[in-house]
Design a protein around this motif. Structure first.
Motif, mmCIF file in Angstrom:
data_model
loop_
_atom_site.group_PDB
_atom_site.id
_atom_site.type_symbol
_atom_site.label_atom_id
_atom_site.label_comp_id
_atom_site.label_asym_id
_atom_site.label_seq_id
_atom_site.Cartn_x
_atom_site.Cartn_y
_atom_site.Cartn_z
ATOM 1 N N GLY A 711 -3.101 2.775 -8.250
ATOM 2 C CA GLY A 711 -2.593 1.686 -7.413
ATOM 3 C C GLY A 711 -3.363 1.508 -6.116
ATOM 4 O O GLY A 711 -3.064 0.605 -5.330
ATOM 5 N N SER A 712 -4.339 2.337 -5.880
ATOM 6 C CA SER A 712 -5.136 2.267 -4.652
ATOM 7 C C SER A 712 -6.611 2.102 -4.986
ATOM 8 O O SER A 712 -7.045 2.320 -6.123
ATOM 9 C CB SER A 712 -4.940 3.539 -3.812
ATOM 10 N N VAL A 713 -7.384 1.712 -3.960
ATOM 11 C CA VAL A 713 -8.833 1.555 -4.152
ATOM 12 C C VAL A 713 -9.550 2.219 -2.998
ATOM 13 O O VAL A 713 -9.002 2.402 -1.913
ATOM 14 C CB VAL A 713 -9.257 0.074 -4.241
ATOM 15 N N ASP A 714 -10.808 2.571 -3.242
ATOM 16 C CA ASP A 714 -11.688 3.057 -2.189
ATOM 17 C C ASP A 714 -12.331 1.857 -1.493
ATOM 18 O O ASP A 714 -12.443 0.766 -2.063
ATOM 19 C CB ASP A 714 -12.795 3.936 -2.773
ATOM 20 N N PHE A 715 -12.769 2.052 -0.265
ATOM 21 C CA PHE A 715 -13.486 0.970 0.421
ATOM 22 C C PHE A 715 -14.624 1.525 1.265
ATOM 23 O O PHE A 715 -14.589 2.676 1.706
ATOM 24 C CB PHE A 715 -12.537 0.151 1.301
ATOM 25 N N TRP A 716 -15.618 0.698 1.423
ATOM 26 C CA TRP A 716 -16.701 0.919 2.375
ATOM 27 C C TRP A 716 -16.630 -0.205 3.406
ATOM 28 O O TRP A 716 -16.409 -1.371 3.064
ATOM 29 C CB TRP A 716 -18.072 0.839 1.690
ATOM 30 N N LEU A 717 -16.851 0.141 4.674
ATOM 31 C CA LEU A 717 -16.884 -0.861 5.745
ATOM 32 C C LEU A 717 -18.166 -0.672 6.548
ATOM 33 O O LEU A 717 -18.535 0.474 6.852
ATOM 34 C CB LEU A 717 -15.689 -0.703 6.702
ATOM 35 N N PRO A 718 -18.870 -1.746 6.908
ATOM 36 C CA PRO A 718 -20.030 -1.590 7.794
ATOM 37 C C PRO A 718 -19.554 -1.117 9.162
ATOM 38 O O PRO A 718 -18.506 -1.534 9.649
ATOM 39 C CB PRO A 718 -20.624 -2.997 7.858
ATOM 40 N N LYS A 719 -20.299 -0.253 9.780
ATOM 41 C CA LYS A 719 -19.889 0.309 11.063
ATOM 42 C C LYS A 719 -19.984 -0.750 12.171
ATOM 43 O O LYS A 719 -20.831 -1.637 12.148
ATOM 44 C CB LYS A 719 -20.746 1.510 11.420
ATOM 45 N N GLY A 720 -19.101 -0.582 13.168
ATOM 46 C CA GLY A 720 -19.129 -1.479 14.318
ATOM 47 C C GLY A 720 -18.960 -2.928 13.909
ATOM 48 O O GLY A 720 -18.040 -3.280 13.171
#
Length: 873
Positions: A711-720
């Motif tokens: 029911g969940s997912v991983d994520f990547w976010l660009p820094k700043g």
């Protein structure tokens, strides 16, 4: 039949009631043309003695003894020795009809000494329509000068006949079909000349303004009046090339200032004044003459738009050069100019130029505020922990985003004019925001986000509510406590915290409304589907198994309004679009609300425009429109739908910068990591994503509370503030973890009848004890009696000196908006120019202040005027 003919007929009928024959000698032939049309009645015959043989007339009288005769002649009465009708004349009556006397009586005048003057003005008085309009203006005791002035008013179709009104009307005629035509005399001037009123007009100008020219023209009069107004207002020596154009009589020259101020304040004449004053400024070569003058020296001058441009240029130059050091000076100067003419918000609808001038000041003030805020953080930004970071952003740092928006929104209003005055300042602000604040905030925020104890690995901030607990903690708790019957939830897509703070200020300025600003920690990634789901009532949030990544609430999709409606129905609630709710109006809106206890209202403007490449440049315009629409929605809900509690919030915020991004702002991925299911500019989600120290990463089970596992997912976010890519527009973004994206506003609006919830304008009074005016130019000091606050609102007033209801001075606009608790900082000085003339030293005149919007009188102070004292010296 006009009035004079009617009077002649009535007099003749009265004579014929007792007389058989009446003689009428009309030696001036005033009634020759109308004689035959006189309706004297049956049995009365008109005989022209000047056209009939006398003996034939005598025989006719003898043959018709029952007929009554009017014997009319344009010749003088003959000598008795030569009068063949002497016997008839001796037993008859004579009639005299002096048209001049009749005109004097008809006009309601009392002095027969005006007879020569009335005869000289016979051409004007020959038309009954002109006489009728003149009669409405005349007073019984008027003399020649007053009558000439009122005849001018009639020709100019002016409701007022004072010298200033006549001058304004006539000069306004130099503006034809939107163009200044100073070289060509207006039609009304030709009419004045045709009725021989030109000498009287120039004499009026001499007495009123001291204008005395061997070869007077309207163009020259206009030029000298405006140059004199300019010269009186500036706080330094008049430029040499203008001195010979000033009116010489210093006392009467004050009337020029009053005329110019009155003309500027007349919305019907604004366009004419703007174009004609611009033409005069161009004629005298004003721009280079202003180049070395400061804003302080020009502060009180409102004559020319060119003056406003010079002040704006001067202030802009100072902000670029000196930054925050001159913020206080800038604000006081801008406040005065906003109360003036060319940048006054009260008349901003009058022209594009005024709107642009006002916007220039908004931009300069926002820029100065931004740089002052930057100066306070010259050492950079740092936070001890996540709690202090969130608190710092909520209490002060959000102002960087707000002032940046204010500047660019204002600058955007100036751009259509083609002016380059703000371009240099735009570069300074862009460097301060995109080049300093965002990188500094990114660095400081990263320090509390990363690490094993970092925010990203616990996603909780003490004292800040997680977004997914919104319904439970704010909606359900309010209903269960019995404090309200129902709760309205107003969700505006991408409505970020700094805009929420402005909305709260707006709401708290309204009567009976109270608003409180709080914040929530938004979900990660900060995008619409996930944020909207978190705000709904739920037992669980989860991602649908598979590749489409639908966000489910209690097993149901929430992507559409219908699906959200279905979920809310389980909690006695409904969902409705904001536009639909407004269109329903009061009665149908109440039917929709019915007995529902929870009403979710969805508003979408910022995200709709910002998230598209073609319209992302309208982001700040969309924020301004959103503030207007949310204010309207809240008022509609409380006033029409019986809503006593409205919660305003958002699914996420956003990052936006006005300038184009360069490659340094891109956190490019060589390729999408294995397990990627969805990739956007500010986030990437998938399952079993690998570790990468170049990005922020996590799992929604922690940052949103989604069901762990499938029911969940991983994520990547660009820094700043970085972006993974620029495709589809990159200036407006959201999805990552910067404060602008995840510190979400939560506003509680309530209706209250408590006196503390009522608003009122600030009170003002006159400083000083001497109420005697001894000069044509008088300085006054007004003070606001208390500081402005949420409930004590600023007030703008128009101030003048009046004789009863008639203004005898110019009118000044003053705004009282000080928030200072120091009495001396709430004083506003103003200077009024009193019209030259004679004043009764014993009479009470009044200093009057009226609210600029409501027109309600808020101050009336008696004054004595004794100009003789100043004239003696």
């Amino acid at each position: 039949m006009d009035v004079n003919e009617r009077r002649v007929v009535d007099s003749l009928r009265s004579l014929f009631a007792t007389e058989q024959v009446v003689f009428w000698c009309d030696t001036d032939s005033q009634f020759t043309i109308t004689l035959e049309s006189l309706e004297l009645g049956d049995g009365i015959e008109i005989v022209r003695l000047d056209q009939s043989p006398v003996l034939a007339v005598k025989r006719q009288l003898e043959q018709q003894p029952e007929t009554r005769f009017l014997l009319y002649s344009t010749y003088p009465e003959p000598d008795a020795t030569a009068d063949w009708l002497l016997d008839v004349r001796l037993r008859a009556k004579s009639f005299r009809a002096d048209l001049t006397t009749l005109l004097i009586e008809d006009l309601g005048l009392t002095s027969l000494t005006l007879a020569p003057y009335i005869r000289a003005r016979s051409k004007f008085l020959g038309a009954e329509t002109r006489r009728g309009r003149l009669k409405r203006l005349i007073a019984p005791g008027n003399g020649e000068a007053e009558l000439d002035r009122k005849m001018m008013a009639v020709l100019l179709r002016s409701d007022e006949s004072d010298a200033l009104s006549i001058t304004q009307k006539l000069l306004q005629g130099l503006w034809v079909e939107g163009q200044a035509t100073i070289g060509a005399p207006p039609k009304a001037w030709t009419e004045l000349q045709g009725y021989e009123l030109e000498p009287a007009f120039w004499e009026l100008m001499r007495r009123t303004f001291g204008y005395d020219n061997d070869e007077p023209t309207l163009a020259d009069l206009l030029l000298r009046l405006l140059v004199t107004d300019f010269a009186r207002a500036i706080g330094t020596e008049v430029p040499q090339p203008l001195r010979h154009l000033m009116l010489d009589n210093t006392q009467l020259a004050g009337n020029a200032a009053i005329l110019a101020a009155r003309w500027r304040g007349d919305l019907r004449g604004h366009a004419a004044y703007a174009d004609l004053s611009a033409a005069v400024a161009d004629t005298v070569g004003l721009r280079p003459l202003l180049a070395d003058l400061t804003a302080e020296e020009l502060l009180e001058c409102m004559t020319f738009a060119e003056v406003e441009r010079q002040i704006i240029h001067d202030l802009k130059t100072r902000v670029v050069r000196d930054g925050s050091a001159i913020l206080g000076d800038i604000q006081s100067i801008i406040a005065r100019r906003r109360d003036g003419h060319w940048a006054n918000a009260l008349i901003s609808d009058a022209s594009d130029e005024i709107r642009a001038m006002a916007a220039c000041y908004d931009a300069v003030e926002a820029a100065a505020g931004f740089l002052a805020l930057k100066e306070r953080h010259v050492g950079g930004l740092s936070f001890a922990d996540a709690e202090s970071a969130v608190q710092a952003y909520r209490t002060e740092l959000f102002r960087f985003d707000q002032l940046y928006r204010d500047f660019h929104f204002a600058a955007g209003k100036v751009e259509p004019m083609g002016w380059g005055v703000l371009h240099e300042l735009r570069d300074v602000i862009e460097a301060g925001y995109s080049g300093w604040f965002i990188p500094a905030l990114s660095s400081a925020w990263t320090s509390v986000l990363e690490g094993k104890d970092g925010l990203l690995y616990r996603w909780k901030v003490s004292g800040t509510l997680p977004q997914q607990r919104f319904f439970e903690d704010h909606v359900a708790s309010a209903l269960s406590a019995g404090a309200v019957k129902r709760v309205f939830v107003l969700i505006s897509d991408a409505f970020r915290y700094e805009a929420g703070e402005e909305l709260v200020r707006d709401i708290n300025s309204k009567n009976r409304f109270t608003a409180q600003l709080d914040a929530m920690l938004g979900v990660l990634p900060s995008y619409t589907s996930l944020g909207m789901a978190a705000l709904l009532p739920h037992q669980r949030i989860e991602y649908k198994t598979g590749a489409n990544l639908d966000v489910l609430v209690d097993g149901q999709s929430t992507a559409t309004l219908e699906s959200r409606n279905a979920q809310l129905a389980r909690y006695d609630g409904i969902a409705v679009r904001a536009t639909d709710l407004l269109e329903l109006g009061k009665n149908k809106g109440r039917e929709l609300v019915g007995e529902h206890r929870v009403i979710y209202v969805y508003h979408d403007l910022i995200d709709m425009l910002g998230d598209k490449q073609g319209t992302e440049g309208k982001t700040f315009e969309a924020v301004a429109d959103t503030l207007t629409e949310l204010n309207r929605l809240i008022s509609h809900i409380i006033n029409n739908l019986n809503g006593s509690m409205v919660l305003v919030t958002a699914d996420h915020g956003f990052l936006y910068q006005e300038s184009a991004l360069d490659e340094a702002s891109k956190s490019a991925l060589a390729e999408k990591p294995p397990g990627t299911l969805h990739a956007k500019k500010r986030y990437l989600i998938g399952r079993d994503l690998p570790g990468n120290d170049k990005v922020w990463q996590g799992n929604t089970a922690l940052t949103t509370g989604t069901t762990p596992g499938e029911g969940s997912v991983d994520f990547w976010l660009p820094k700043g503030a970085m972006r993974f890519h620029f495709a589809g527009g990159a200036r407006f973004v959201h999805g990552s973890a910067m404060p602008q994206e995840v510190i979400v506003p939560l506003i509680t609006v309530r209706e209250s009848e408590n006196d503390k919830a009522r608003t009122r304008p600030v009170e003002i009074t006159l400083m000083g004890v001497s109420n005697k005016v001894v000069t044509n130019t008088q300085r006054f000091e007004l003070i606001q009696t208390e500081a402005v606050s949420n409930r004590v609102l600023p007030r703008t007033v128009r101030v003048s000196i009046r004789d009863g209801e008639t203004p005898i001075s110019d009118e000044q606009v003053v705004t009282f908006d000080s928030t200072s608790s120091v009495l001396g900082e709430r004083i506003k000085p103003l200077i009024l120019t009193i019209r030259s003339g004679s004043y009764d030293r014993q009479k009470d005149y009044h200093l009057v202040a009226r609210d600029a919007q409501s027109k309600v009188e808020v101050l009336r102070v008696p004054l004595k005027i004794d100009l003789a004292f100043s004239n003696d010296f």
